[in-house]
Enzyme design. Structure first.
Site, PDB file in Angstrom:
ATOM      1  N   GLY A  13       0.807  -1.219   0.000  1.00 27.82           N
ATOM      2  CA  GLY A  13       0.000   0.000   0.000  1.00 27.82           C
ATOM      3  C   GLY A  13       0.836   1.262   0.000  1.00 27.82           C
ATOM      4  O   GLY A  13       0.500   2.252   0.664  1.00 27.82           O
ATOM      5  N   GLY A  17      -0.792   7.872   1.293  1.00 24.61           N
ATOM      6  CA  GLY A  17      -0.852   7.944   2.741  1.00 24.61           C
ATOM      7  C   GLY A  17       0.414   7.548   3.467  1.00 24.61           C
ATOM      8  O   GLY A  17       1.531   7.861   3.054  1.00 24.61           O
ATOM      9  N   GLY A  19       1.874   4.688   3.839  1.00 25.39           N
ATOM     10  CA  GLY A  19       2.786   3.820   3.093  1.00 25.39           C
ATOM     11  C   GLY A  19       3.695   4.598   2.162  1.00 25.39           C
ATOM     12  O   GLY A  19       4.891   4.324   2.068  1.00 25.39           O
ATOM     13  N   TYR A 193     -13.567  -4.205   9.738  1.00 20.08           N
ATOM     14  CA  TYR A 193     -12.248  -3.545   9.684  1.00 20.08           C
ATOM     15  C   TYR A 193     -11.520  -3.687  11.019  1.00 20.08           C
ATOM     16  O   TYR A 193     -10.351  -4.073  11.065  1.00 20.08           O
ATOM     17  CB  TYR A 193     -12.419  -2.066   9.328  1.00 20.08           C
ATOM     18  CG  TYR A 193     -11.146  -1.262   9.487  1.00 20.08           C
ATOM     19  CD1 TYR A 193     -10.137  -1.323   8.522  1.00 20.08           C
ATOM     20  CD2 TYR A 193     -10.937  -0.452  10.600  1.00 20.08           C
ATOM     21  CE1 TYR A 193      -8.955  -0.608   8.666  1.00 20.08           C
ATOM     22  CE2 TYR A 193      -9.771   0.268  10.756  1.00 20.08           C
ATOM     23  CZ  TYR A 193      -8.777   0.192   9.789  1.00 20.08           C
ATOM     24  OH  TYR A 193      -7.611   0.898   9.943  1.00 20.08           O
TER      25      TYR A 193
END
Length: 336
Positions: A13, A17, A19, A193
């Site tokens: 990822g 963001g 990552g 989640y």
């Protein structure tokens, strides 16, 4: 130092963001970053936009929601001939507005398939690469979240429900339609989640239990702070995306920029003081200038060793590892 002598890190990822900024921070520290992402063109563009030099990274396709893609990624990484010195399991999907579950190509609920099962398979396959690292302490780092830990202030909000894996009944029953929750109960997208992120911490602790004594690998998790402006919230209400950062900046004081969060991930990957295995690093729920990290206590469920072992064994079946490696897989490498 030549390119081939650089330490190499895989970050899932890494196209946005935390990552992306972790990739930038580690590249600045002299690492070569394997950016493991679904959208190769976007990843190429954003790497340039944040100022990463073209020789500091390699982009390889990875879709964590596809077990086939995870296996292909590992093959593609090995073809580069690079040693693996760190693996950062950062990617996550969060779809809080769903009323009915989406499914991965393997038939599993999408957020658990992506956030937990895809990473679980990746970790297991790349253990062999980390064991061969020339580093004195290769590291495997899994991103956590405050919302999955009721012992933290930010994890005490029971909306839509606190994380709870039950006795893993949903996994035991194969986790395919009509089953969509790990505990086998009614689908709640926000809870799915939280459950997946609880699985991440249990996986980290079980990796530590099984392999920390028999290998030199350091296993850890971290919560880098509340990253209120991130693509993780792209599936939330637009009003939430507007108000939440303001709330975190002005009311809770928990706001952390993507760049600072990425730098904190890079610290846990690369800095000597983060060489302790089996721990969960945090910078707390309220940010202050020069805030130091500390080892955060995790929830009682995340500390349940029996549940961690059962989760491991059931996850191995769901991703196909148990079939390949036989029943011995469930206990192989154990250092308990």
């Amino acid at each position: 130092m030549t390119q081939n002598q650089k330490s190499t890190v895989v970050i899932t990822g890494a196209s946005s963001g935390v990552g992306l900024y972790a990739a930038k921070a580690l590249a600045k520290k002299g690492w070569h970053v394997i950016m493991a992402c679904r959208n190769l063109e976007k990843t190429q563009r954003v790497a340039r936009e944040v100022g990463m030099s073209s020789d500091s990274y390699t982009i390889i396709h990875l879709d964590l929601a596809s077990l086939k893609s995870v296996r292909q990624f590992v093959e593609d990484f090995r073809k580069t001939g690079r040693s693996l010195d760190a693996l950062v399991c950062n990617a996550a999907v969060y779809m809080p507005l769903l009323k009915e579950p989406l499914r991965s190509e393997d038939g599993y609920e999408l957020s658990v398939a992506t956030n937990h099962l895809g990473h679980f398979l990746l970790c297991n396959l790349m253990l062999e690469d980390l064991k061969k690292s020339s580093s004195s302490e290769p590291r495997l780092v899994i991103l956590g979240t405050v919302t999955a830990n009721p012992k933290e202030l930010g994890g005490k909000i029971p909306i839509p429900a606190p994380p709870d894996l039950g006795d893993l009944q949903g996994f035991e029953q194969g986790f395919k339609a009509p089953i969509s929750m790990i505990n086998g109960k009614k689908f709640k997208s926000g809870k799915a989640y939280k459950d997946s992120k609880l699985c991440n911490v249990l996986t980290m602790r079980e990796l530590h239990r099984r392999y920390s004594n028999s290998t030199k690998i350091v296993f850890s998790s971290l919560y880098p702070g509340c990253v209120a402006e991130t693509a993780l919230f792209r599936n939330h209400y637009s009003l939430f995306r507007t108000i939440f950062p303001l709330f975190q900046k002005n009311i809770t004081g928990g706001y952390v920029s993507e760049e600072l969060a990425g730098e904190r991930v890079a610290m846990v990957v690369a800095d000597p003081e983060y060489n302790k295995s089996g721990v969960y690093w945090s910078w707390g729920n309220r940010q202050k200038e020069g805030r130091k990290s500390f080892v955060q206590e995790v929830s009682n469920e995340a500390l349940d060793d029996d549940k961690a072992q059962k989760l491991w064994e059931l996850s191995a079946k769901l991703v196909g590892l148990a079939d390949e490696q036989g029943v011995s897989f469930a206990t192989s490498g154990s250092s308990a």
